[in-house]
Design a protein around this motif. Structure first.
Motif, short mmCIF file in Angstrom:
data_model
loop_
_atom_site.label_atom_id
_atom_site.label_comp_id
_atom_site.label_asym_id
_atom_site.label_seq_id
_atom_site.Cartn_x
_atom_site.Cartn_y
_atom_site.Cartn_z
N GLY A 1 -86.37 -33.19 5.60
CA GLY A 1 -86.86 -32.71 6.89
C GLY A 1 -85.86 -32.78 8.02
N ALA A 2 -84.76 -33.52 7.85
CA ALA A 2 -83.82 -33.67 8.95
C ALA A 2 -83.11 -32.36 9.28
N ASN A 3 -82.94 -31.51 8.26
CA ASN A 3 -82.28 -30.23 8.49
C ASN A 3 -83.25 -29.06 8.44
N ALA A 4 -84.55 -29.36 8.49
CA ALA A 4 -85.58 -28.34 8.27
C ALA A 4 -85.51 -27.20 9.28
N ASN A 5 -85.28 -27.52 10.54
CA ASN A 5 -85.27 -26.46 11.55
C ASN A 5 -84.10 -25.51 11.36
N GLY A 6 -82.93 -26.07 10.99
CA GLY A 6 -81.77 -25.23 10.75
C GLY A 6 -82.02 -24.25 9.61
N VAL A 7 -82.64 -24.73 8.53
CA VAL A 7 -82.94 -23.85 7.40
C VAL A 7 -84.00 -22.82 7.80
N LYS A 8 -85.01 -23.27 8.52
CA LYS A 8 -86.07 -22.35 8.96
C LYS A 8 -85.49 -21.17 9.74
N GLU A 9 -84.59 -21.46 10.67
CA GLU A 9 -84.02 -20.39 11.48
C GLU A 9 -83.21 -19.41 10.64
N LEU A 10 -82.50 -19.92 9.62
CA LEU A 10 -81.72 -19.03 8.77
C LEU A 10 -82.62 -18.18 7.88
N VAL A 11 -83.78 -18.71 7.50
CA VAL A 11 -84.74 -17.93 6.72
C VAL A 11 -85.15 -16.68 7.50
N PHE A 12 -85.41 -16.85 8.80
CA PHE A 12 -85.80 -15.70 9.61
C PHE A 12 -84.64 -14.74 9.82
N ALA A 13 -83.43 -15.28 9.92
CA ALA A 13 -82.26 -14.40 9.99
C ALA A 13 -82.18 -13.58 8.71
N GLY A 14 -82.44 -14.21 7.57
CA GLY A 14 -82.42 -13.51 6.29
C GLY A 14 -83.47 -12.42 6.22
N MET A 15 -84.66 -12.71 6.74
CA MET A 15 -85.72 -11.69 6.78
C MET A 15 -85.27 -10.48 7.58
N LEU A 16 -84.67 -10.72 8.72
CA LEU A 16 -84.25 -9.63 9.60
C LEU A 16 -83.09 -8.84 9.00
N TYR A 17 -82.14 -9.54 8.41
CA TYR A 17 -81.02 -8.85 7.76
C TYR A 17 -81.51 -7.96 6.62
N ALA A 18 -82.51 -8.45 5.88
CA ALA A 18 -83.02 -7.68 4.74
C ALA A 18 -83.93 -6.54 5.18
N SER A 19 -84.58 -6.68 6.35
CA SER A 19 -85.52 -5.67 6.82
C SER A 19 -84.84 -4.53 7.55
N ARG A 20 -83.76 -4.87 8.25
CA ARG A 20 -83.04 -3.88 9.04
C ARG A 20 -81.56 -3.96 8.65
N ASP A 21 -80.93 -2.85 8.49
CA ASP A 21 -79.54 -2.85 8.00
C ASP A 21 -78.57 -3.23 9.12
N ILE A 22 -78.72 -4.45 9.58
CA ILE A 22 -77.89 -4.95 10.68
C ILE A 22 -76.41 -5.03 10.25
N VAL A 23 -76.20 -5.55 9.04
CA VAL A 23 -74.82 -5.69 8.54
C VAL A 23 -74.17 -4.32 8.40
N GLY A 24 -74.93 -3.35 7.87
CA GLY A 24 -74.39 -2.00 7.74
C GLY A 24 -74.04 -1.40 9.09
N GLY A 25 -74.88 -1.67 10.07
CA GLY A 25 -74.62 -1.18 11.42
C GLY A 25 -73.38 -1.80 12.03
#
Length: 387
Positions: free
Chosen positions: A80-104
């Motif tokens: 749990g000590a690093n839980a928030n850091g992982v949580k935030e990256l999960v949402f970054a992953g969702m957004l990267y996968a949903s919208r082609d941000i990297v391609g843009g």
């Protein structure tokens, strides 16, 4: 890695907890305790004086747990000590996968010398269009410290959240939003959810739990996120499904030759807990666990011995005994102390698998003779005079 001793509480032996520049640790010297992040300990000689090892993180695959248990060395981690850091990256992953941000971003870099890039971008942006996560179904497999944070945050972001965890703790259940729908069959998540994120420990029972059969149940637009352990997913089957267009994206925080560069895979270099805040939280929590064990004999968040706590000792003495989980041990301790004329003021005993731990408070000072007699009892791994 750091080592602890009574005269010099934190002495460096080759690892800066925040940098990724590790030195090989040759030995632990006369350390009483060791604080570890990623240094491998399997080939290290564990000195008899070593009492505890704390992993600044959740995973403990770099630590020989059974070997430590047999030597009476308590291994801690920091769930749990690093839980928030992982949580935030999960949402970054969702957004990267949903919208082609990297391609843009790549398109912008490729066209950085175009004087009319702003005008050209208006024509090109349709090539990078995606979908929003609000209103979509998210399945969270595993409702521990990270899973609960992800589920609750997703509710606030307008997602329809389904949670699966047959072993959810009371604490996690209290912290989980009532808007999260509890699912009793993980297959319902595979079939119904647009996004599936995995937050379970790697065990024999969970290894490759997301296999070809599970993938076959998923929607063709499904996005699978794995920020827990790569071996939770049959990645060969995942890559085949992506190539065949059976699912949309696989986001992983664990690069390997199977996934890096494969069609539909978005892979990051194990960044989940790579934040200054997570590193600090893990290190602080690990040091507190070691200190509580060294000073009070209390075990909290151990992975090879049971959690067992009696707070601070207010009596004349306290003894901690690590032993095999076999019958008749407590009666032998009581008899040994009684024969020495020592009154037991308080006692607690907990077990975990093959091992157990007992804390005993006594009304008179603990002698070395008593410690030696307790050590001679068959099944005892280590006896420590805490006070």
């Amino acid at each position: 890695m750091f080592k602890y001793n009574c005269l010099n509480p934190i002495a460096s032996v080759g690892l800066d907890l925040f940098s990724n520049d590790y030195e090989k640790v040759e030995d632990l010297g006369q350390a009483d305790a060791a604080l570890v992040r990623s240094a491998a300990m399997h080939d290290l000689e564990l000195p008899d004086c070593l009492l505890a090892v704390a992993r600044a993180g959740a995973g403990v695959n770099n630590i020989p747990l059974d070997k430590c248990a047999e030597k009476g060395i308590v291994v801690f981690n920091t769930p749990g000590a690093n839980a928030n850091g992982v949580k935030e990256l999960v949402f970054a992953g969702m957004l990267y996968a949903s919208r082609d941000i990297v391609g843009g971003i790549d398109w912008c870099l490729a066209n950085q010398n175009d004087e009319n890039i702003a005008k050209t971008a208006e024509k090109q942006k349709k090539n990078f269009a995606g979908t929003e996560i609000s209103g979509k179904k998210l399945g969270v497999i595993g409702l521990g410290a990270i899973g609960v944070l992800v589920a609750n945050a997703a509710i606030h972001m307008g997602m329809d959240v389904y949670g699966y965890d047959p072993y959810i703790s009371v604490s996690a259940a209290w912290n989980l939003s009532r808007s999260v729908k509890h699912i009793s069959n993980v297959e319902d998540i595979y079939r119904e959810c647009d996004y599936i994120t995995i937050h379970v420990p790697l065990l024999d029972s969970t290894k490759k739990m997301v296999n070809a059969e599970a993938i076959a149940m998923m929607k063709p637009n499904a996005i699978v996120l794995n920020f827990a352990r790569d071996l939770l997913v049959d990645e060969e089957a995942m890559v085949e499904a992506l190539a065949a267009g059976k699912i949309k994206k696989y986001v992983s925080d664990f690069p390997n030759p199977t996934t890096v560069g494969a069609k539909g895979c978005i892979v990051t270099p194990h960044l989940g807990a790579s934040t200054a805040e997570s590193e600090d939280n893990c290190a602080i929590m690990a040091v507190r666990e070691i200190r509580d064990y060294m000073e009070n004999g209390n075990i909290v968040h151990s992975v090879n011995f049971p959690d067992c706590s009696m707070g601070a000792c207010t009596t004349a003495g306290r003894i901690g005994i690590l032993h095999r989980n076999v019958s008749g041990m407590i009666s032998q301790y009581s008899t040994t102390l009684g024969d020495a004329g020592m009154n037991i003021a308080g006692m607690t005993n907990k077990s975990k698998g093959d091992y157990a731990y007992v804390l005993i408070d006594v009304d008179s000072p603990v002698t070395e003779e008593v410690i030696q007699k307790l050590e001679n009892i068959e099944g005892v791994l280590k006896v420590r005079k805490v006070k």
